[in-house]
Design an enzyme around this catalytic site. Structure first.
Site, short mmCIF file in Angstrom:
data_model
loop_
_atom_site.label_atom_id
_atom_site.label_comp_id
_atom_site.label_asym_id
_atom_site.label_seq_id
_atom_site.Cartn_x
_atom_site.Cartn_y
_atom_site.Cartn_z
N SER A 1 29.93 34.59 48.82
CA SER A 1 30.07 35.14 47.47
C SER A 1 29.73 34.06 46.44
CB SER A 1 31.51 35.60 47.25
OG SER A 1 31.75 35.94 45.89
N TYR B 1 40.86 33.94 47.10
CA TYR B 1 39.58 34.54 47.52
C TYR B 1 38.47 33.51 47.41
CZ TYR B 1 35.48 37.55 47.62
OH TYR B 1 34.26 38.11 47.93
#
Length: 266
Positions: A146, A159
């Site tokens: 990501s 995250y």
């Protein structure tokens, strides 16, 4: 749908294949003539996908249940894949999830869960394919990371930490396998229009604030499939967000100051 001729007759394994990017990637691989192995907890959806793929594209499509967080189950699932498919040409480590919350509000269960799936599960799946790919001097491991792994923002501390870990692992693995004919690619998309945000941001505010800037899974899947079985180091989308990540690596304090308002849109 654009085709990747290199995939014809190859076997592609995709974790988290029952929706979002995993599902779109599966259909594009099948359109290119690849045989699919679909892994997810949602075996009912996988079986529906597998049947649809077989009927529409005439390729083999195998659906197997796998909860990536149950690390002890992973070796047996991959043994079954090797028994039925013979070998694996491409592994797409796509399974993952996130929870957006301030660091003070993140629970130990949230931390353990995200690391169990996003990091440890990915590593254990990868370990299962390395010996075979090395022996065959061929293969491609694609890890879905990501932009959060390059540029952390408020409310995504854990995250982002998991995706930083994925990038570190991927970069090391790429160097380890460079002499074995095995490609290793990190995919770093920005926010995508998937059910990821149903859990990450139940309020819906983040998706609403992103507006037209949110990526489509179709576009990202197209880029991923196009790169399969090529020596591509990274895929970064969208370009403007990746430019911000590069700028952040050079001028972190400046980016944190100028981007403060945007970063708090979660």
């Amino acid at each position: 749908m654009r085709k990747n001729e290199r995939l014809k007759g190859k076997t592609v394994v995709i974790t988290g294949a029952s929706g979002g990017l995993g599902e779109q990637t599966a259909y594009r691989c099948a359109a290119s003539g690849a045989n699919l192995v679909l892994l997810s907890r949602n075996v009912k959806k996988l079986e529906e996908m597998a049947e649809s793929i077989r009927e529409k594209y005439g390729v083999s499509s195998l659906a197997l249940k796998l909860d990536i967080s149950r690390h002890e189950d992973i070796p047996a699932v991959f043994r079954a894949i090797f028994e039925k498919a013979g070998h694996i040409d491409v592994l797409v480590n796509n399974a993952g999830y996130g929870i957006f919350a301030e660091a003070k509000d993140v629970t130990p269960a949230d931390v353990e869960g995200m690391f169990a799936v996003n990091v440890v599960g990915l590593i254990v799946c990868t370990k299962e394919v390395i010996p075979s790919m090395r022996k065959r001097k061929s293969g491609h491991i694609i890890n879905i990371s990501s932009q959060a792994g390059k540029l952390a923002t408020p409310k995504s501390s854990v995250y982002s930490a998991t995706k930083h870990a994925v990038l570190g692992y991927t970069n090391s693995l790429r160097m380890e396998l460079a002499g074995d004919g095995v490609f290793v690619t990190a995919v770093n998309p920005g926010p995508m229009a998937t059910n990821f945000f149903d859990l990450a941001d139940p309020s819906g505010n983040y998706v609403k604030n992103l507006g037209r800037h949110i990526l489509s899974t179709e576009k990202v899947a197209e880029k991923v499939v196009d790169a399969m079985l090529t020596n591509r180091r990274e895929i970064n989308l969208p370009g403007w967000m990746n430019a911000g990540s590069i700028l952040y690596a050079i001028f972190p304090r400046l980016v944190e100051r100028l981007g403060k308002k945007a970063f708090f849109k979660k």
